[in-house]
Design a protein around this motif. Sequence first.
Motif, mmCIF file in Angstrom:
data_model
loop_
_atom_site.group_PDB
_atom_site.id
_atom_site.type_symbol
_atom_site.label_atom_id
_atom_site.label_comp_id
_atom_site.label_asym_id
_atom_site.label_seq_id
_atom_site.Cartn_x
_atom_site.Cartn_y
_atom_site.Cartn_z
ATOM 1 N N ASN A 114 1.128 -5.583 11.292
ATOM 2 C CA ASN A 114 0.632 -4.569 11.950
ATOM 3 C C ASN A 114 1.771 -3.305 11.921
ATOM 4 N N ALA A 115 3.087 -3.370 11.819
ATOM 5 C CA ALA A 115 3.612 -2.170 11.551
ATOM 6 C C ALA A 115 3.471 -1.328 10.506
ATOM 7 N N GLY A 116 2.649 -2.088 9.651
ATOM 8 C CA GLY A 116 2.188 -1.034 8.238
ATOM 9 C C GLY A 116 1.312 -0.222 8.790
ATOM 10 N N GLN A 117 0.743 -0.321 9.857
ATOM 11 C CA GLN A 117 -0.386 0.992 10.572
ATOM 12 C C GLN A 117 0.520 2.074 10.858
ATOM 13 N N ALA A 118 1.708 1.835 11.698
ATOM 14 C CA ALA A 118 2.689 2.994 11.986
ATOM 15 C C ALA A 118 3.223 3.597 10.684
ATOM 16 N N TYR A 119 3.736 2.640 9.886
ATOM 17 C CA TYR A 119 4.236 3.212 8.529
ATOM 18 C C TYR A 119 3.180 4.134 7.949
ATOM 19 N N LEU A 120 1.959 3.577 7.605
ATOM 20 C CA LEU A 120 1.012 4.608 7.163
ATOM 21 C C LEU A 120 0.665 6.025 7.777
ATOM 22 N N ASP A 121 0.994 5.800 9.241
ATOM 23 C CA ASP A 121 0.712 7.085 9.963
ATOM 24 C C ASP A 121 1.922 7.942 9.592
ATOM 25 N N LEU A 122 3.171 7.278 9.329
ATOM 26 C CA LEU A 122 4.129 8.251 9.318
ATOM 27 C C LEU A 122 4.163 8.886 7.681
ATOM 28 N N TYR A 123 3.522 7.879 6.619
ATOM 29 C CA TYR A 123 3.343 8.484 5.219
ATOM 30 C C TYR A 123 2.454 9.798 5.407
ATOM 31 N N GLU A 124 1.371 9.573 6.402
ATOM 32 C CA GLU A 124 0.354 10.564 6.160
ATOM 33 C C GLU A 124 0.919 12.115 6.736
ATOM 34 N N ILE A 125 1.973 11.715 7.768
ATOM 35 C CA ILE A 125 2.523 12.983 8.228
ATOM 36 C C ILE A 125 3.557 13.518 7.084
ATOM 37 N N ALA A 159 -5.958 -10.962 15.323
ATOM 38 C CA ALA A 159 -5.596 -10.518 13.979
ATOM 39 C C ALA A 159 -6.458 -9.392 13.523
ATOM 40 N N LEU A 160 -7.569 -9.343 13.989
ATOM 41 C CA LEU A 160 -8.437 -8.264 13.703
ATOM 42 C C LEU A 160 -7.706 -6.650 13.763
ATOM 43 N N HIS A 161 -7.149 -6.610 14.919
ATOM 44 C CA HIS A 161 -6.548 -5.356 15.231
ATOM 45 C C HIS A 161 -5.215 -5.284 14.437
ATOM 46 N N MET A 162 -4.591 -6.246 14.267
ATOM 47 C CA MET A 162 -3.080 -6.254 13.422
ATOM 48 C C MET A 162 -3.438 -6.064 12.154
ATOM 49 N N ALA A 163 -4.266 -6.609 11.373
ATOM 50 C CA ALA A 163 -4.563 -6.198 9.821
ATOM 51 C C ALA A 163 -5.525 -5.694 9.254
ATOM 52 N N MET A 164 -6.826 -5.674 9.959
ATOM 53 C CA MET A 164 -7.856 -4.819 9.349
ATOM 54 C C MET A 164 -7.508 -3.682 8.942
ATOM 55 N N PRO A 165 -7.046 -2.795 9.907
ATOM 56 C CA PRO A 165 -6.640 -1.281 9.498
ATOM 57 C C PRO A 165 -5.882 -1.301 8.221
ATOM 58 N N PRO A 166 -4.760 -1.807 7.795
ATOM 59 C CA PRO A 166 -4.019 -1.567 6.632
ATOM 60 C C PRO A 166 -4.741 -2.093 5.669
ATOM 61 N N PHE A 167 -5.698 -2.863 5.552
ATOM 62 C CA PHE A 167 -6.412 -3.069 4.552
ATOM 63 C C PHE A 167 -7.426 -1.903 4.141
ATOM 64 N N ALA A 168 -7.910 -1.778 5.312
ATOM 65 C CA ALA A 168 -8.918 -0.501 5.050
ATOM 66 C C ALA A 168 -8.301 0.929 4.440
ATOM 67 N N ARG A 169 -6.968 1.025 5.040
ATOM 68 C CA ARG A 169 -6.523 2.489 4.724
ATOM 69 C C ARG A 169 -5.566 2.544 3.229
ATOM 70 N N ILE A 170 -5.244 1.272 2.788
ATOM 71 C CA ILE A 170 -4.486 1.035 1.506
ATOM 72 C C ILE A 170 -5.812 1.233 0.557
ATOM 73 N N ALA A 243 -12.382 -0.120 15.758
ATOM 74 C CA ALA A 243 -12.369 1.380 15.798
ATOM 75 C C ALA A 243 -11.463 1.929 14.759
ATOM 76 N N LYS A 244 -10.366 1.210 14.644
ATOM 77 C CA LYS A 244 -9.424 1.811 13.530
ATOM 78 C C LYS A 244 -9.956 1.586 12.098
ATOM 79 N N THR A 245 -10.692 0.662 12.168
ATOM 80 C CA THR A 245 -11.059 0.370 10.651
ATOM 81 C C THR A 245 -12.145 1.311 10.125
ATOM 82 N N LEU A 246 -13.148 1.654 11.357
ATOM 83 C CA LEU A 246 -13.966 2.606 11.040
ATOM 84 C C LEU A 246 -13.731 3.878 10.690
ATOM 85 N N LYS A 247 -12.558 4.446 11.450
ATOM 86 C CA LYS A 247 -12.170 5.648 11.165
ATOM 87 C C LYS A 247 -11.438 5.817 9.660
ATOM 88 N N ALA A 248 -11.222 4.543 9.092
ATOM 89 C CA ALA A 248 -10.475 4.668 7.909
ATOM 90 C C ALA A 248 -11.621 4.728 6.728
#
Length: 383
Positions: A114-125, A159-170, A243-248
């Motif tokens: 889950n922390a990877g979501q915030a790291y990806l946000d910071l990477y995008e900035i 788990a779907l909130h914690m880890a779906m979005p990082p897989f989608a975004r990477i 929602a986060k996964t669909l955004k990505a």
Amino acid sequence: MRRRRLLTGGAALAAAASLQPALTDTAQAASPATPLPSGAAVVTVLRRVADQWIGAHTDPGDNGWANATFFSGLLALQRLTGSPRYLAYARNWAEKHAYGLNGGVTTRHADNHNAGQAYLDLYEIEPEESKISAIEESLHRMVYTDQPDKNDDWWWDDALHMAMPPFARIGVLRGDPRYWQKLYALYDHTKRLEGGPGLYDAGTGLWYRDKRFLPGVPGGILSPAGKPVVWSRGNGWVAGGHAKTLKALPPAERHTGEYRDTLVRLVTAVAGIQRTDGFWNVNLADATHLPGPETSGTSFFLYGTSYAIRAGLVDRRTHLPVVARAWNGLVSTAVHPDGFLGYVQNVGDRPESSQPVTYDSTANFGVGAFLLAGTELARLVGP
């Protein structure tokens, strides 16, 4: 990992049919029309809540799933407002942990990702590869090298909130659809438990937290009244993850349609059982089971519904009253004058966890959910 016991035959049919009557009992007559706030009014409240939390927590805390959810919400607000204070606070937190993961890069546990979501946000900035090296290596191992055919890691719906979005975004960042294929394999196992019934109730569009709550399972968990336990925040995690996964994801990705349809089913289901005060019951299937207000599940439903409206997935006229009631209920009931956010059920896995939930009950992930919800609502309603 121990394999799950699956329901078959008559037990499966009984499980699939058991939830709808309980939901019908919890439905309430629609409350009178509730005015939508302006985007500016929403942002004012969000800033007050974020500022209160930051002021009370000069140490930004650990990089576990709960705190990472707060930073996901804070960074959503930062992107909306451009606040340098929010960016600095989030950057300091990430640097404190060297952009690392609990359990290291070999972890497969969704909470640790889950922390990877915030790291990806910071990477995008502020793009620097070191910010996402840990989350990327951990997911890469799951996709390519460390038991890549093992897909039973996500056994609970959070788990779907914690880890779906990082897989989608990477997958998007690297242009590598193998991440999306792995995402779906893990997701499909959770949803259907190898042919099911899984944690997803296809009859209603809602989710059980884990296999202990499935109807028909010997010794399964029921409410004191003997009704199913369909945890509000568990379903909120599912809404947020979709929602986060669909955004990505690209719209043409082969499983995007299923994620979209699943979110629509969930958003539509909860719209029909929203309380007149704007909240949702902590047990969606039993209105008498700990019936007080609860902020975290309600915030995630507000987030998922606001996104679904904004993305054109659900009818705007039908669902705008849902988000208006939810927001106004949260602000009038849970937000203290100084920005402290109350009525948050703390860490747990069911309605009884961390009870009683009171005006003075709060938690980092609840604040994060509220910031995510309000930010999405502000984008929906405009200035």
